[in-house]
Scaffold this motif. Structure first.
Motif, PDB file in Angstrom:
ATOM      1  N   VAL A  45     -16.119  46.402  19.657  1.00 22.96           N
ATOM      2  CA  VAL A  45     -15.078  45.550  19.080  1.00 22.96           C
ATOM      3  C   VAL A  45     -15.691  44.576  18.068  1.00 22.96           C
ATOM      4  O   VAL A  45     -15.227  44.468  16.925  1.00 22.96           O
ATOM      5  CB  VAL A  45     -14.336  44.779  20.185  1.00 22.96           C
ATOM      6  CG1 VAL A  45     -13.274  43.861  19.589  1.00 22.96           C
ATOM      7  CG2 VAL A  45     -13.707  45.739  21.187  1.00 22.96           C
ATOM      8  N   ALA A  46     -16.735  43.881  18.496  1.00 22.91           N
ATOM      9  CA  ALA A  46     -17.370  42.895  17.608  1.00 22.91           C
ATOM     10  C   ALA A  46     -18.015  43.568  16.403  1.00 22.91           C
ATOM     11  O   ALA A  46     -17.881  43.082  15.262  1.00 22.91           O
ATOM     12  CB  ALA A  46     -18.413  42.100  18.395  1.00 22.91           C
ATOM     13  N   ILE A 253     -11.801  53.486  20.051  1.00 21.88           N
ATOM     14  CA  ILE A 253     -10.872  52.470  20.564  1.00 21.88           C
ATOM     15  C   ILE A 253     -11.435  51.072  20.330  1.00 21.88           C
ATOM     16  O   ILE A 253     -10.715  50.148  19.927  1.00 21.88           O
ATOM     17  CB  ILE A 253     -10.593  52.716  22.051  1.00 21.88           C
ATOM     18  CG1 ILE A 253      -9.783  54.005  22.222  1.00 21.88           C
ATOM     19  CG2 ILE A 253      -9.851  51.542  22.668  1.00 21.88           C
ATOM     20  CD1 ILE A 253      -9.615  54.440  23.662  1.00 21.88           C
ATOM     21  N   GLY A 254     -12.737  50.894  20.563  1.00 23.34           N
ATOM     22  CA  GLY A 254     -13.345  49.589  20.348  1.00 23.34           C
ATOM     23  C   GLY A 254     -13.297  49.173  18.886  1.00 23.34           C
ATOM     24  O   GLY A 254     -12.972  48.018  18.571  1.00 23.34           O
ATOM     25  N   ALA A 255     -13.607  50.102  17.978  1.00 28.06           N
ATOM     26  CA  ALA A 255     -13.590  49.777  16.550  1.00 28.06           C
ATOM     27  C   ALA A 255     -12.183  49.427  16.083  1.00 28.06           C
ATOM     28  O   ALA A 255     -11.986  48.463  15.331  1.00 28.06           O
ATOM     29  CB  ALA A 255     -14.148  50.945  15.742  1.00 28.06           C
ATOM     30  N   VAL A 256     -11.190  50.201  16.520  1.00 22.89           N
ATOM     31  CA  VAL A 256      -9.798  49.906  16.149  1.00 22.89           C
ATOM     32  C   VAL A 256      -9.394  48.536  16.689  1.00 22.89           C
ATOM     33  O   VAL A 256      -8.741  47.742  15.985  1.00 22.89           O
ATOM     34  CB  VAL A 256      -8.858  51.007  16.675  1.00 22.89           C
ATOM     35  CG1 VAL A 256      -7.402  50.590  16.497  1.00 22.89           C
ATOM     36  CG2 VAL A 256      -9.111  52.322  15.939  1.00 22.89           C
ATOM     37  N   THR A 266     -11.154  34.253  14.955  1.00 18.24           N
ATOM     38  CA  THR A 266     -12.515  34.301  14.417  1.00 18.24           C
ATOM     39  C   THR A 266     -13.409  35.079  15.374  1.00 18.24           C
ATOM     40  O   THR A 266     -13.428  34.805  16.571  1.00 18.24           O
ATOM     41  CB  THR A 266     -13.067  32.884  14.221  1.00 18.24           C
ATOM     42  OG1 THR A 266     -12.188  32.150  13.360  1.00 18.24           O
ATOM     43  CG2 THR A 266     -14.449  32.931  13.592  1.00 18.24           C
ATOM     44  N   VAL A 267     -14.119  36.056  14.835  1.00 19.45           N
ATOM     45  CA  VAL A 267     -14.967  36.920  15.652  1.00 19.45           C
ATOM     46  C   VAL A 267     -16.427  36.550  15.412  1.00 19.45           C
ATOM     47  O   VAL A 267     -16.876  36.447  14.268  1.00 19.45           O
ATOM     48  CB  VAL A 267     -14.732  38.408  15.311  1.00 19.45           C
ATOM     49  CG1 VAL A 267     -15.658  39.300  16.138  1.00 19.45           C
ATOM     50  CG2 VAL A 267     -13.277  38.786  15.560  1.00 19.45           C
ATOM     51  N   TYR A 268     -17.170  36.347  16.503  1.00 17.48           N
ATOM     52  CA  TYR A 268     -18.598  36.069  16.452  1.00 17.48           C
ATOM     53  C   TYR A 268     -19.358  37.270  17.007  1.00 17.48           C
ATOM     54  O   TYR A 268     -18.762  38.201  17.555  1.00 17.48           O
ATOM     55  CB  TYR A 268     -18.935  34.817  17.267  1.00 17.48           C
ATOM     56  CG  TYR A 268     -18.273  33.560  16.756  1.00 17.48           C
ATOM     57  CD1 TYR A 268     -18.923  32.719  15.856  1.00 17.48           C
ATOM     58  CD2 TYR A 268     -16.986  33.217  17.162  1.00 17.48           C
ATOM     59  CE1 TYR A 268     -18.317  31.557  15.375  1.00 17.48           C
ATOM     60  CE2 TYR A 268     -16.365  32.068  16.690  1.00 17.48           C
ATOM     61  CZ  TYR A 268     -17.029  31.247  15.804  1.00 17.48           C
ATOM     62  OH  TYR A 268     -16.413  30.112  15.333  1.00 17.48           O
ATOM     63  N   TYR A 269     -20.661  37.215  16.894  1.00 13.43           N
ATOM     64  CA  TYR A 269     -21.478  38.349  17.337  1.00 13.43           C
ATOM     65  C   TYR A 269     -21.332  38.618  18.831  1.00 13.43           C
ATOM     66  O   TYR A 269     -21.521  39.748  19.295  1.00 13.43           O
ATOM     67  CB  TYR A 269     -22.952  38.097  16.990  1.00 13.43           C
ATOM     68  CG  TYR A 269     -23.627  37.052  17.854  1.00 13.43           C
ATOM     69  CD1 TYR A 269     -24.366  37.416  18.974  1.00 13.43           C
ATOM     70  CD2 TYR A 269     -23.517  35.701  17.553  1.00 13.43           C
ATOM     71  CE1 TYR A 269     -24.973  36.464  19.765  1.00 13.43           C
ATOM     72  CE2 TYR A 269     -24.116  34.740  18.324  1.00 13.43           C
ATOM     73  CZ  TYR A 269     -24.851  35.118  19.436  1.00 13.43           C
ATOM     74  OH  TYR A 269     -25.450  34.170  20.224  1.00 13.43           O
ATOM     75  N   ASP A 270     -20.981  37.588  19.622  1.00 10.18           N
ATOM     76  CA  ASP A 270     -20.867  37.765  21.072  1.00 10.18           C
ATOM     77  C   ASP A 270     -19.417  37.728  21.555  1.00 10.18           C
ATOM     78  O   ASP A 270     -19.170  37.667  22.764  1.00 10.18           O
ATOM     79  CB  ASP A 270     -21.679  36.694  21.802  1.00 10.18           C
ATOM     80  CG  ASP A 270     -21.234  35.271  21.444  1.00 10.18           C
ATOM     81  OD1 ASP A 270     -20.451  35.113  20.480  1.00 10.18           O
ATOM     82  OD2 ASP A 270     -21.685  34.315  22.114  1.00 10.18           O
ATOM     83  N   GLY A 272     -17.267  40.052  21.615  1.00  9.82           N
ATOM     84  CA  GLY A 272     -16.894  41.263  22.351  1.00  9.82           C
ATOM     85  C   GLY A 272     -17.131  41.168  23.834  1.00  9.82           C
ATOM     86  O   GLY A 272     -16.469  41.880  24.615  1.00  9.82           O
ATOM     87  N   PHE A 273     -18.053  40.305  24.269  1.00 14.61           N
ATOM     88  CA  PHE A 273     -18.361  40.228  25.698  1.00 14.61           C
ATOM     89  C   PHE A 273     -17.154  39.768  26.512  1.00 14.61           C
ATOM     90  O   PHE A 273     -16.782  40.391  27.505  1.00 14.61           O
ATOM     91  CB  PHE A 273     -19.547  39.288  25.922  1.00 14.61           C
ATOM     92  CG  PHE A 273     -19.945  39.160  27.369  1.00 14.61           C
ATOM     93  CD1 PHE A 273     -20.297  40.284  28.102  1.00 14.61           C
ATOM     94  CD2 PHE A 273     -19.972  37.920  27.986  1.00 14.61           C
ATOM     95  CE1 PHE A 273     -20.670  40.173  29.435  1.00 14.61           C
ATOM     96  CE2 PHE A 273     -20.340  37.800  29.309  1.00 14.61           C
ATOM     97  CZ  PHE A 273     -20.698  38.919  30.038  1.00 14.61           C
ATOM     98  N   LEU A 274     -16.519  38.672  26.061  1.00 21.17           N
ATOM     99  CA  LEU A 274     -15.348  38.167  26.790  1.00 21.17           C
ATOM    100  C   LEU A 274     -14.186  39.155  26.721  1.00 21.17           C
ATOM    101  O   LEU A 274     -13.479  39.378  27.707  1.00 21.17           O
ATOM    102  CB  LEU A 274     -14.918  36.809  26.229  1.00 21.17           C
ATOM    103  CG  LEU A 274     -15.611  35.570  26.800  1.00 21.17           C
ATOM    104  CD1 LEU A 274     -15.068  34.321  26.139  1.00 21.17           C
ATOM    105  CD2 LEU A 274     -15.464  35.497  28.309  1.00 21.17           C
TER     106      LEU A 274
END
Length: 342
Positions: A45-46, A253-256, A266-270, A272-274
């Protein structure tokens, strides 16, 4: 809280739940086919969202170099396996380690698309092959390991990918342009076009997965592998290729999901974890085996998060993750306990 606020929070819960539902479906799919609890699902995702942001800035996404490196290592490993006399499916290897990286390189490095949809397609070409390549390098050698060992490996891989995300994209957060700038007013409730795009794309992917698993031969082969891996192998189904495909679908699915949420937050490098953990909570509600229950759990998680942010915003994450405790307690009371080897 009045009715209008409740409806706004409910809308936010549905949008968030749609994303968590996609993550939950990917987790259930991967676990059913390979017995891997894929903790790094959120990194897809990230990486998808941040790769899109880099393309928007006119830069070559660093994930391209990761893809090329993994492809080269995979080719070396497959050649080594062939040298040792092990069977190697060179056709699928050529697809994941040669054709897909070449396509991604052509789209990102040479074509440099400027249209939003073409950039999204380039990001998908970048992220999707990462799934099968990671499966071949990390999980396939441990195909007969216990679920606990596979979980430990997943946690280690998550740490590696988060570190690479910090190296590739830095600590700064990014947003991308929305796929729809429309604004609607439904009964006094503001609804953004991007929110509708998220819900619509989630619905399309769910329907597509249903048709894929119910109507296609490949989908039925994946279902057979999920139900009985040994029996599927005896019937001639290549279970290793099933692992490739399940990880490819999880990466897709993650990329979409990353492309859908990047215009909303706002997306940060981490980040995707949450997101991955909340999708995991939804998957646990479904017992890591039921797609409809996983979707229902995702809607529940999304609604709980939305209303918790209003009543107790400082504890919203705690409340969401606490949901897993009564679910596990209930399932523990209503299931037969067996050893992993059984």
């Amino acid at each position: 809280m009045d009715l209008q606020i409740a409806l706004i929070l409910g809308q936010d819960g549905v949008v968030n739940g749609a994303v968590y539902g996609l993550i939950a479906l990917a987790l259930v799919l991967v676990f059913s086919v390979t017995r891997v609890i894929f903790i790094p699902q959120g990194e897809f995702v990230a990486f998808g969202a941040l790769s899109m942001a880099m393309m928007q800035a006119g830069k070559v996404p660093a994930t391209l170099w990761l893809l090329i490196a993994l492809a080269i290592i995979t080719l070396v490993v497959e050649a080594w396996r062939h040298q040792r006399g092990q069977a190697v499916d060179w056709a699928s290897t050529a697809i994941w380690a040669l054709a897909m990286p070449a396509l991604a390189s052509a789209l990102v490095w040479l074509a440099k698309p400027e249209a939003l949809l073409l950039q999204a397609a380039a990001v998908l070409a970048l992220i999707v092959p990462l799934g099968p390549l990671l499966y071949r390098l990390v999980y396939r050698p441990l195909a007969h390991a216990t679920v606990l060992i596979l979980l430990i490996v997943s946690v280690a891989l998550h740490g590696v990918l988060v570190g690479l995300g910090l190296l590739f994209f830095g600590a700064e957060g990014f947003r991308t342009p929305a796929f729809s700038d429309a604004r609607f007013d439904l009964g006094g409730i503001p609804v953004s076009g991007q929110s509708l795009v998220v819900i619509a794309m989630a619905a399309v992917l769910v329907v597509a997965m249903f048709v894929f698993f119910e109507r296609s031969i490949v989908g039925k082969a994946l279902r057979a592998t999920a139900m009985n891996r040994v029996g599927a192998r005896l019937m001639g189904i290549p279970t290793e290729l099933s692992g490739d495909l399940s990880f490819a679908l999880a990466a897709l699915i993650g990329a979409v999901s990353g492309l859908l949420i990047a215009p909303l937050t706002t997306v940060y490098y981490d980040t995707g974890f949450l997101i991955g953990l909340k999708g995991f909570v939804a998957a646990i509600v479904g017992g890591l085996g039921s797609y409809p229950l996983a979707l229902a759990g995702a809607v529940l998680v999304g609604q709980l998060e939305a209303f918790s942010s209003f009543w107790a915003s400082a504890f919203k994450e705690v409340l969401v993750f606490t949901l897993i405790i009564p679910v596990l307690w209930w399932r523990s009371l209503n299931s037969r306990h067996v050893e992993d080897e059984e």
